[in-house]
Design a protein around this motif. Structure first.
Motif, PDB file in Angstrom:
ATOM      1  N   ASP A 603      74.884  48.247 -17.640  1.00  0.00           N
ATOM      2  CA  ASP A 603      75.609  47.222 -18.437  1.00  0.00           C
ATOM      3  C   ASP A 603      76.522  46.736 -17.784  1.00  0.00           C
ATOM      4  O   ASP A 603      77.649  48.047 -17.800  1.00  0.00           O
ATOM      5  CB  ASP A 603      75.338  47.541 -19.656  1.00  0.00           C
ATOM      6  N   PHE A 604      77.712  46.057 -17.510  1.00  0.00           N
ATOM      7  CA  PHE A 604      78.702  45.725 -17.048  1.00  0.00           C
ATOM      8  C   PHE A 604      79.483  46.631 -16.206  1.00  0.00           C
ATOM      9  O   PHE A 604      80.627  46.719 -15.803  1.00  0.00           O
ATOM     10  CB  PHE A 604      80.542  45.500 -18.023  1.00  0.00           C
ATOM     11  N   SER A 605      78.905  46.875 -15.014  1.00  0.00           N
ATOM     12  CA  SER A 605      78.915  47.273 -13.925  1.00  0.00           C
ATOM     13  C   SER A 605      79.135  46.483 -12.044  1.00  0.00           C
ATOM     14  O   SER A 605      78.807  45.367 -12.360  1.00  0.00           O
ATOM     15  CB  SER A 605      78.320  48.317 -13.740  1.00  0.00           C
ATOM     16  N   GLU A 606      79.530  46.943 -11.559  1.00  0.00           N
ATOM     17  CA  GLU A 606      79.258  46.322  -9.730  1.00  0.00           C
ATOM     18  C   GLU A 606      78.581  47.686  -9.111  1.00  0.00           C
ATOM     19  O   GLU A 606      79.658  48.574  -8.632  1.00  0.00           O
ATOM     20  CB  GLU A 606      80.767  46.262  -9.752  1.00  0.00           C
ATOM     21  N   LEU A 607      77.642  48.037  -8.703  1.00  0.00           N
ATOM     22  CA  LEU A 607      76.857  48.330  -7.651  1.00  0.00           C
ATOM     23  C   LEU A 607      76.166  47.481  -6.307  1.00  0.00           C
ATOM     24  O   LEU A 607      75.617  46.997  -6.768  1.00  0.00           O
ATOM     25  CB  LEU A 607      75.811  49.200  -9.158  1.00  0.00           C
ATOM     26  N   ASN A 608      76.790  48.220  -5.648  1.00  0.00           N
ATOM     27  CA  ASN A 608      75.418  48.453  -4.397  1.00  0.00           C
ATOM     28  C   ASN A 608      75.330  49.777  -3.938  1.00  0.00           C
ATOM     29  O   ASN A 608      75.937  50.309  -3.823  1.00  0.00           O
ATOM     30  CB  ASN A 608      76.923  47.930  -3.429  1.00  0.00           C
ATOM     31  N   ILE A 609      73.364  49.672  -4.099  1.00  0.00           N
ATOM     32  CA  ILE A 609      72.845  50.587  -4.116  1.00  0.00           C
ATOM     33  C   ILE A 609      71.945  50.190  -2.508  1.00  0.00           C
ATOM     34  O   ILE A 609      71.488  49.478  -2.573  1.00  0.00           O
ATOM     35  CB  ILE A 609      71.549  50.518  -5.246  1.00  0.00           C
ATOM     36  N   SER A 610      72.337  50.968  -2.319  1.00  0.00           N
ATOM     37  CA  SER A 610      72.059  51.735  -0.585  1.00  0.00           C
ATOM     38  C   SER A 610      69.608  51.566  -0.561  1.00  0.00           C
ATOM     39  O   SER A 610      69.612  50.969  -0.152  1.00  0.00           O
ATOM     40  CB  SER A 610      72.540  52.084   0.361  1.00  0.00           C
ATOM     41  N   TYR A 611      69.938  52.371  -1.541  1.00  0.00           N
ATOM     42  CA  TYR A 611      68.371  52.573  -1.384  1.00  0.00           C
ATOM     43  C   TYR A 611      68.029  53.353  -3.047  1.00  0.00           C
ATOM     44  O   TYR A 611      68.897  53.884  -3.669  1.00  0.00           O
ATOM     45  CB  TYR A 611      67.911  54.341  -0.587  1.00  0.00           C
ATOM     46  N   LEU A 612      67.272  52.418  -3.376  1.00  0.00           N
ATOM     47  CA  LEU A 612      66.459  52.862  -4.920  1.00  0.00           C
ATOM     48  C   LEU A 612      65.041  53.049  -4.375  1.00  0.00           C
ATOM     49  O   LEU A 612      64.129  52.174  -4.389  1.00  0.00           O
ATOM     50  CB  LEU A 612      67.063  51.426  -5.288  1.00  0.00           C
ATOM     51  N   ASP A 613      64.615  53.847  -5.042  1.00  0.00           N
ATOM     52  CA  ASP A 613      63.343  54.527  -6.017  1.00  0.00           C
ATOM     53  C   ASP A 613      62.705  54.495  -6.629  1.00  0.00           C
ATOM     54  O   ASP A 613      63.381  56.082  -7.461  1.00  0.00           O
ATOM     55  CB  ASP A 613      63.122  55.618  -4.377  1.00  0.00           C
ATOM     56  N   VAL A 614      62.194  53.938  -7.408  1.00  0.00           N
ATOM     57  CA  VAL A 614      61.696  54.357  -8.717  1.00  0.00           C
ATOM     58  C   VAL A 614      60.052  54.707  -9.230  1.00  0.00           C
ATOM     59  O   VAL A 614      59.221  53.414  -8.154  1.00  0.00           O
ATOM     60  CB  VAL A 614      61.905  53.313  -9.672  1.00  0.00           C
ATOM     61  N   THR A 615      59.683  55.544  -9.701  1.00  0.00           N
ATOM     62  CA  THR A 615      58.217  55.783  -9.077  1.00  0.00           C
ATOM     63  C   THR A 615      58.012  56.562 -10.703  1.00  0.00           C
ATOM     64  O   THR A 615      57.760  57.088 -11.576  1.00  0.00           O
ATOM     65  CB  THR A 615      57.688  56.789  -8.733  1.00  0.00           C
ATOM     66  N   ASN A 616      57.300  55.258 -11.520  1.00  0.00           N
ATOM     67  CA  ASN A 616      56.692  55.560 -12.853  1.00  0.00           C
ATOM     68  C   ASN A 616      57.585  55.249 -13.924  1.00  0.00           C
ATOM     69  O   ASN A 616      58.311  56.551 -13.855  1.00  0.00           O
ATOM     70  CB  ASN A 616      55.597  56.659 -12.653  1.00  0.00           C
ATOM     71  N   ALA A 617      57.951  53.928 -14.552  1.00  0.00           N
ATOM     72  CA  ALA A 617      58.458  53.920 -15.253  1.00  0.00           C
ATOM     73  C   ALA A 617      57.206  52.765 -16.568  1.00  0.00           C
ATOM     74  O   ALA A 617      56.577  52.088 -16.104  1.00  0.00           O
ATOM     75  CB  ALA A 617      59.298  52.804 -15.080  1.00  0.00           C
ATOM     76  N   GLY A 618      57.703  53.265 -18.009  1.00  0.00           N
ATOM     77  CA  GLY A 618      57.631  53.111 -18.956  1.00  0.00           C
ATOM     78  C   GLY A 618      57.644  51.833 -19.033  1.00  0.00           C
ATOM     79  O   GLY A 618      56.813  51.160 -20.142  1.00  0.00           O
ATOM     80  N   ASN A 619      58.384  51.742 -18.963  1.00  0.00           N
ATOM     81  CA  ASN A 619      59.499  50.161 -19.340  1.00  0.00           C
ATOM     82  C   ASN A 619      59.200  49.459 -18.038  1.00  0.00           C
ATOM     83  O   ASN A 619      58.908  49.271 -16.925  1.00  0.00           O
ATOM     84  CB  ASN A 619      60.315  50.174 -20.139  1.00  0.00           C
ATOM     85  N   ASP A 620      61.048  49.307 -18.472  1.00  0.00           N
ATOM     86  CA  ASP A 620      61.079  48.153 -16.507  1.00  0.00           C
ATOM     87  C   ASP A 620      62.275  49.623 -15.790  1.00  0.00           C
ATOM     88  O   ASP A 620      62.291  50.097 -16.064  1.00  0.00           O
ATOM     89  CB  ASP A 620      62.558  47.567 -16.498  1.00  0.00           C
ATOM     90  N   CYS A 621      61.690  49.219 -14.664  1.00  0.00           N
ATOM     91  CA  CYS A 621      62.147  49.752 -12.949  1.00  0.00           C
ATOM     92  C   CYS A 621      64.051  49.754 -12.808  1.00  0.00           C
ATOM     93  O   CYS A 621      64.526  50.921 -12.747  1.00  0.00           O
ATOM     94  CB  CYS A 621      61.178  49.491 -12.087  1.00  0.00           C
ATOM     95  N   PHE A 622      64.001  49.081 -13.353  1.00  0.00           N
ATOM     96  CA  PHE A 622      64.953  48.456 -12.823  1.00  0.00           C
ATOM     97  C   PHE A 622      66.210  47.358 -14.064  1.00  0.00           C
ATOM     98  O   PHE A 622      65.388  45.720 -13.825  1.00  0.00           O
ATOM     99  CB  PHE A 622      65.613  47.713 -11.218  1.00  0.00           C
TER     100      PHE A 622
END
Length: 726
Positions: A603-622
């Motif tokens: 929330d209300f952030s400024e993010l530059n993510i070079s690498y994002l890895d998500v495995t298994n999320a009960g709702n949203d991954c991002f």
């Protein structure tokens, strides 16, 4: 893969975009730009009843506007922009306490109005005031609200606008009300809002104006938020008990004629409130510091109150202590050492100056006015900092937190005011038990309790919450420590292992409800790991996303800097495994496994993510909102709902996004703009969607240059999707 334009709803005519004659996603920036509004027209169908009520206000003998004449009337609100017209159903009512909020100009009535929209919004606000400019000092109010917001204080969107009410045109001040939208515009999560209770001040029954002022304390503004669940109720009751004690101290002081202006909250050395008080002093805004004019937001994450600017009656003129009785209180409170420098930066900011000028309809000397006014604020701050007081005034102290409130009961009896004193509140599910002075225990519904806290009455009978000195409702407990010079707050069950020299931090959960909050500071180049409790059972049942500390995350980063930081979270059993709030950073690596609900929320952030890895999320991954986000490379697997969810006027850019298993690949909602170069989505029911979900926003935009996805795309009439080369 070139798919071209997704032409859903192409058969719908130009004038069928729900409330507006244009697609709101085409004008995301324009919809929140005050300068794009040509006028606001208000048509009141039952104009004869409205006119009779108006006449009664004019002819009433009281100096103030009687509450029984502040009736609501159905209205059609038409907003004309440079690029189109929106028509919204709503309600209007007379605004203001005094009769300066109503006047005749060339025989035509002009009045300040409270407006509530039942659909749509104006610059993101669903409730707002249209004020006769003189009641708020005209452009002084516009400038003051803008300056305070630029200095990170909560202040309402305020600007000049032409308003036409039943054919009568006038220049008015638009000012949003203290609601959820105001908090989010000011980068705060929704939470309790309080204000001075004026129900006893003006025309209360047969009492004289202000006769009962020492008995008037504070009230909760957003009672609907209170009713949402137990976490809301705990936060609101505990913060209300703290605020009531301060208002009682002020009331006693006022009753004894010891002090007439200020109340002190939080810790005595809290720069936030002290800076605000000093700034309003420098703007000659004593009117906005009177307790019955005050508004506060309780920030549960920071565990402190924040002021909300309201009705300062500001004057950008020289400051004179002799004409500002009570300001000696301000002159002994410590303030931020860089406060003057922060104001000085606003003087040289062409961006802020331009935004001020654009909020005005009259063009005469506004830039000169800006320069002169900000310079005056700087001069007044310098004067206040250098001012030497006499010994008698320098010994003046703030409130003593008196615990004996028998004087209040005596005064209430002396004034013959019938009012129940609630000493304790205990919640049991959908009901609450009240301890009332000299009366049996009373059980009330949560709705009735909300009305007691917000209106100080139920069924015509007055109640006021005056907590006993030993009143604590489930006292909050947490641990604090410093890591790398940064403040870390945790629940009791968290184990912490850190290597400050090598910038490594490991956080280990003992219970599934344990949490960690990193507050402020710079965690650039750190390696931070959070290990949750692994089990196959679901997380503990809760009725709200956040806990009594206002947190949704197992690991929460709040107002931090995280350049080139790596974050790993596993087995998070919270609503959000990892939560960013007002965080800035670039070159970030994030790895999340086995999240109970959302893997990442921001929330209300400024993010530059070079690498994002998500495995298994009960709702949203991002899931992100209210900020600027980019992801260079993402691998999102087994997202039970959305792989990527962008909402609430966010901007998102993705380079290489790969999804394997999700209900919806990419969702762009509520005035958000999403641009993706490559989307490769497998086992995904819906490739993407764009829509409006919340009243205070418009449609969403989803643009994908190259996509490989066998599912469908969908958008509503407010939004659009484009795939393929562009």
């Amino acid at each position: 893969m070139r798919l071209g334009l997704i032409a859903f709803f192409s058969f719908i005519s130009t004038f069928s975009y729900a409330e507006c004659d244009f697609r709101t996603a085409d004008y995301i920036e324009g919809m929140v730009s005050p300068e794009k509004i040509k006028s606001i027209d208000i048509e009141i169908p039952k104009s004869s009843k409205y006119a009779r009520n108006l006449f009664k206000i004019f002819s009433s003998r009281s100096r103030n506007i009687p509450d029984n004449l502040k009736k609501s009337f159905k209205a059609n609100v038409i907003v004309t922009f440079d690029f189109g017209i929106c028509r919204y159903p709503g309600e209007v009512r007379q605004s203001g306490d005094w009769k300066d909020h109503i006047k005749l100009v060339n025989g035509n009535p002009i009045q300040s109005l409270d407006v509530k929209l039942k659909a749509g919004n104006v610059v993101g606000a669903t409730r707002f005031k249209l004020l006769i400019p003189e009641t708020r000092g005209g452009r002084n109010e516009v400038l003051g609200a803008l300056l305070l917001r630029e200095l990170d204080f909560i202040a309402p969107e305020t600007f000049e606008v032409y308003v036409i009410v039943n054919g009568v045109k006038s220049l008015m001040l638009f000012q949003e009300k203290a609601e959820k939208e105001l908090l989010e515009r000011n980068l705060r999560r929704e939470g309790p809002i309080f204000e001075g209770d004026e129900s006893l001040h003006w025309s209360y029954r047969d009492y004289a104006i202000a006769e009962l002022e020492p008995l008037a304390l504070s009230r909760l503004v957003n009672d609907n938020w209170f009713k949402k669940g137990l976490a809301s109720q705990k936060i609101a009751i505990n913060s209300s008990s703290r605020l009531q004690k301060v208002y009682l101290d002020y009331a006693r002081s006022h009753h004894l004629d010891e002090n007439k202006y200020f109340i002190q909250l939080n810790k005595k050395d809290d720069y936030l409130l002290n800076d605000y008080h000093r700034l309003l002093g420098a703007m000659n805004g004593a009117h906005g510091l009177r307790p019955h004019n005050r508004q506060f937001y309780f920030n549960a994450i920071e565990d402190r109150f924040e002021p909300i600017y309201y009705d300062g009656n500001l004057k950008f003129s020289a400051f004179f202590l002799e004409s500002n009785e009570g300001y000696e209180f301000l002159l002994h409170e410590p303030i931020s050492p860089d406060l003057k420098n922060r104001v000085q930066k606003l003087l040289s900011s062409t961006d802020v100056k331009e935004r001020f000028v654009k909020r005005l309809k009259t063009s005469a000397s506004n830039e000169t006015f800006y320069n002169k006014s900000v310079n005056q604020v700087i001069s007044n701050l310098e004067l206040m900092n250098n001012l030497q007081l006499s010994d008698s005034k320098s010994n003046w102290t703030s409130f003593t937190q008196i615990t004996d409130y028998s004087w209040y009961l005596d005064l209430q009896a002396d004034k013959a005011l019938s009012q129940n004193i609630v000493e304790r509140i205990k919640i049991y599910g959908n009901y609450a038990t009240l301890n009332i002075t000299d009366a049996p225990l009373m059980d009330v519904s949560i709705s009735d309790l909300a009305r007691i806290l917000s209106k100080n009455e139920i069924d015509g009978e007055r109640f006021v919450f005056i907590p006993q000195s030993d009143f604590f409702d489930d006292l909050k407990e947490y641990k604090e420590l410093s890591i790398g010079g940064n403040l870390v707050r945790t629940s009791d069950g968290i184990e912490i292992v850190f290597d400050e020299r090598n910038k490594k931090l490991e956080l280990i959960q003992k219970n599934s409800t344990d949490w960690v909050l990193l507050i402020g500071g710079d965690y650039s180049n750190w390696d931070i790991k959070f290990r949750g409790v692994f089990d196959n059972a679901s997380a503990p049942s809760v009725d709200q996303r956040f806990n009594e500390f206002g947190l949704t995350g197992c690991l929460t980063l709040y107002k931090t800097i995280i350049d080139n930081t790596q974050l790993e979270v596993s087995d998070g059993r919270c609503e959000d495994s990892l939560n960013f709030i007002r965080v800035r950073g670039a070159g970030i690596r994030v790895l999340i496994t086995d999240a109970f609900a959302d893997a990442i929320d921001a929330d209300f952030s400024e993010l530059n993510i070079s690498y994002l890895d998500v495995t298994n999320a009960g709702n949203d991954c991002f899931d992100v909102s209210g900020g600027v986000y980019s992801v260079t490379s993402a691998s999102l697997k087994s997202c039970n709902d959305k792989a990527i969810s962008i909402g609430e006027m966010s901007s998102f850019e993705g380079e290489n996004i790969r999804i394997n298993g999700a209900g919806i690949g990419v969702s762009s909602k509520d005035s958000s703009q999403v641009r993706i170069k490559l989307l490769d989505a497998k086992e995904t029911s819906s490739c993407g969607e764009a829509k409006r979900k919340k009243q205070e926003f418009g449609g969403g935009v989803l643009m994908i240059k190259e996509t490989s996805c066998s599912g469908s795309f969908s958008n509503d009439v407010y939004s659009f999707i484009i795939t393929g080369e562009k």
